[in-house]
Write an enzyme that holds these catalytic residues in place. Structure first.
Site, PDB file in Angstrom:
ATOM      1  N   SER A  73       0.722  -1.133  -0.145  1.00 45.58           N
ATOM      2  CA  SER A  73      -0.103   0.095   0.130  1.00 45.58           C
ATOM      3  C   SER A  73       0.926   1.268  -0.021  1.00 45.58           C
ATOM      4  CB  SER A  73      -0.854  -0.175   1.166  1.00 45.58           C
ATOM      5  OG  SER A  73      -1.941  -1.044   0.905  1.00 45.58           O
ATOM      6  N   LYS A  76       0.363   3.572  -2.717  1.00 46.07           N
ATOM      7  CA  LYS A  76      -1.035   4.448  -2.890  1.00 46.07           C
ATOM      8  C   LYS A  76      -0.526   5.856  -3.038  1.00 46.07           C
ATOM      9  CE  LYS A  76      -4.031   1.271  -0.755  1.00 46.07           C
ATOM     10  NZ  LYS A  76      -4.584   0.559   0.318  1.00 46.07           N
ATOM     11  N   SER A 133      -5.902   3.559   4.038  1.00 46.26           N
ATOM     12  CA  SER A 133      -5.250   2.290   3.255  1.00 46.26           C
ATOM     13  C   SER A 133      -6.612   1.653   2.605  1.00 46.26           C
ATOM     14  CB  SER A 133      -4.404   1.507   4.143  1.00 46.26           C
ATOM     15  OG  SER A 133      -3.650   0.950   3.274  1.00 46.26           O
ATOM     16  N   GLU A 169      -5.374  -3.850  -6.488  1.00 46.52           N
ATOM     17  CA  GLU A 169      -5.733  -4.358  -5.162  1.00 46.52           C
ATOM     18  C   GLU A 169      -6.629  -5.338  -5.326  1.00 46.52           C
ATOM     19  OE1 GLU A 169      -4.215  -3.603  -2.303  1.00 46.52           O
ATOM     20  OE2 GLU A 169      -3.733  -1.715  -2.303  1.00 46.52           O
ATOM     21  N   SER A 240       1.173  -3.528   3.715  1.00 43.63           N
ATOM     22  CA  SER A 240       1.518  -4.889   4.177  1.00 43.63           C
ATOM     23  C   SER A 240       0.975  -5.761   3.228  1.00 43.63           C
ATOM     24  CB  SER A 240       0.751  -5.082   5.375  1.00 43.63           C
ATOM     25  OG  SER A 240      -0.469  -4.929   5.465  1.00 43.63           O
TER      26      SER A 240
END
Length: 291
Positions: A73, A76, A133, A169, A240
Site C-alpha cells: 500500500s 498508494k 489504506s 488491489e 502490508s
C-alpha cells in the site's frame, strides 16, 4: 631542495592523518548503524531495506537500499500524487464524483463501504486510500488514471525509473520473493517521496495537499512513528502483504531542523508470516538516533 621536499611531504602526511582522524567518528557512527540494522534484520528473520535522507545536507543512511521490495500500500502515494498532478491543469478533477458499487468492494474498504450505491470525489478517494489504506479507493484511483501502467508512467515522468505498478488491489500485495511486479527500492522511493512532498514534482497547492493527507494518516502509529520522539511530526503511508511484508514510508519533521525522509521495507520467507511493525519502529530508532 631535498629539505623542502621532505618538509612538504611531512605536511601532506600530517594533513592526511588529521583528515582521517577527523572523519573517524563519523565512519564509526555509520558503521555502528549498519551493524545495528544487520543485527535487527538477523534477529527478525526477514529482509530489511532502509533509506534515510537528511534534507539538510543530503546525507543518506542506506541498508539494502538498492534491492527491490514489494511496495504494497505504499504505492498508494504514487497513485494519489498522479491525480494531484492532473489537478494542476484539470481544475475540477478532485471534485469529480466516482460511483461506488457493492461489487467494487474487496478485502479492505473501511471508507468506501460506507458509500455503496453513492459517490465519492477523487479527493475523498485519495484521502481514504492514503489515510485509511482503503483498497477499493486505490482501485478507483487506478481506474481513473487508466490502469497500473499509467501510475508507472507518472513515476517515470517525475524521474523515478525504478517504481513499477503492475496490478490492482489486492493482488499487488502478493509480495512473492523475487517477483519484480509492484516493487521499488527503498532509495528510489525515498527520493520520490522527497520530490513529491518537498520538491518540485507537484505544484505548491498539490504538494501541500499531499503532505496534509500524509500527516492525517491513521495507520502508522506502530510503525516508523513508534521509533521516533513523540514531539516529531510525521506524515506517512504504511503497507502490508503476504510473506509478512511490512512497510512504511515517511516524511519526518524533527524539532528545529530540516525534514527527514525515511523508507522502511521488510519482508519474510514464509507466506503466512505475521506483520512486524516493531521491526520498522526499531529501524527508525536506529537511523534517527542523534538527530
Amino acid at each position: 631542495m631535498m629539505r623542502h621536499r621532505v618538509k612538504r611531504m611531512m605536511l601532506m602526511t600530517t594533513a592526511c592523518i588529521s583528515l582521517l582522524l577527523g572523519s573517524a567518528p563519523l565512519y564509526a557512527q555509520a558503521n555502528d548503524v549498519q551493524q545495528k540494522l544487520a543485527a535487527l534484520e538477523k534477529s527478525s528473520g526477514g529482509r530489511l531495506g532502509v533509506a534515510l535522507i537528511d534534507t539538510a545536507d543530503n546525507a543518506q543512511t542506506l541498508y539494502r537500499a538498492d534491492e527491490r521490495f514489494a511496495m504494497c500500500s505504499t504505492s498508494k502515494v504514487m497513485a494519489a500524487a498522479a491525480v494531484l498532478k492532473q489537478s494542476e491543469t484539470q481544475k475540477k478533477v478532485l471534485s469529480q464524483k466516482v460511483e461506488i458499487k457493492s461489487s467494487d468492494l474487496i478485502n479492505y474498504n473501511p471508507i468506501t463501504e460506507k458509500h455503496v450505491n453513492g459517490t465519492m470525489t477523487l479527493a475523498e478517494l485519495s484521502a481514504a486510500a492514503l489515510q485509511y489504506s482503503d483498497n477499493t479507493a486505490m482501485n478507483k484511483l487506478i481506474a481513473h488514471l487508466g490502469g497500473p501502467d499509467k501510475v508507472t508512467a507518472f513515476a517515470r515522468a517525475i524521474g523515478d525509473n525504478t517504481f513499477r505498478l503492475d496490478r490492482t488491489e489486492p493482488t499487488l500485495n502478493t509480495a512473492i520473493p523475487g517477483d519484480p511486479r509492484d516493487t521499488t527500492t527503498p532509495l528510489a522511493m525515498a527520493q520520490t517521496l522527497r520530490n513529491l512532498t518537498l520538491g518540485s514534482a507537484l505544484g505548491e497547492t498539490q504538494r501541500a495537499q499531499l503532505v496534509t493527507w500524509l500527516k492525517g494518516n491513521t495507520t502508522g502509529a506502530a510503525s516508523i512513528q513508534a521509533g521516533l520522539p513523540t514531539s516529531w511530526v510525521v506524515g506517512d503511508k504504511t503497507g502490508s502483504g503476504d510473506y509478512g511484508t511490512t512497510n512504511d514510508i515517511a516524511v519526518i519533521w524533527p524539532e528545529g531542523r530540516a525534514p527527514l525522509i525515511l523508507v522502511t521495507y521488510f519482508t519474510q520467507p514464509e507466506q503466512k508470516a505475521e506483520s512486524r511493525r516493531d521491526v520498522l519502529a526499531a529501524a527508525a530508532k536506529i537511523v534517527t538516533d542523534g538527530y
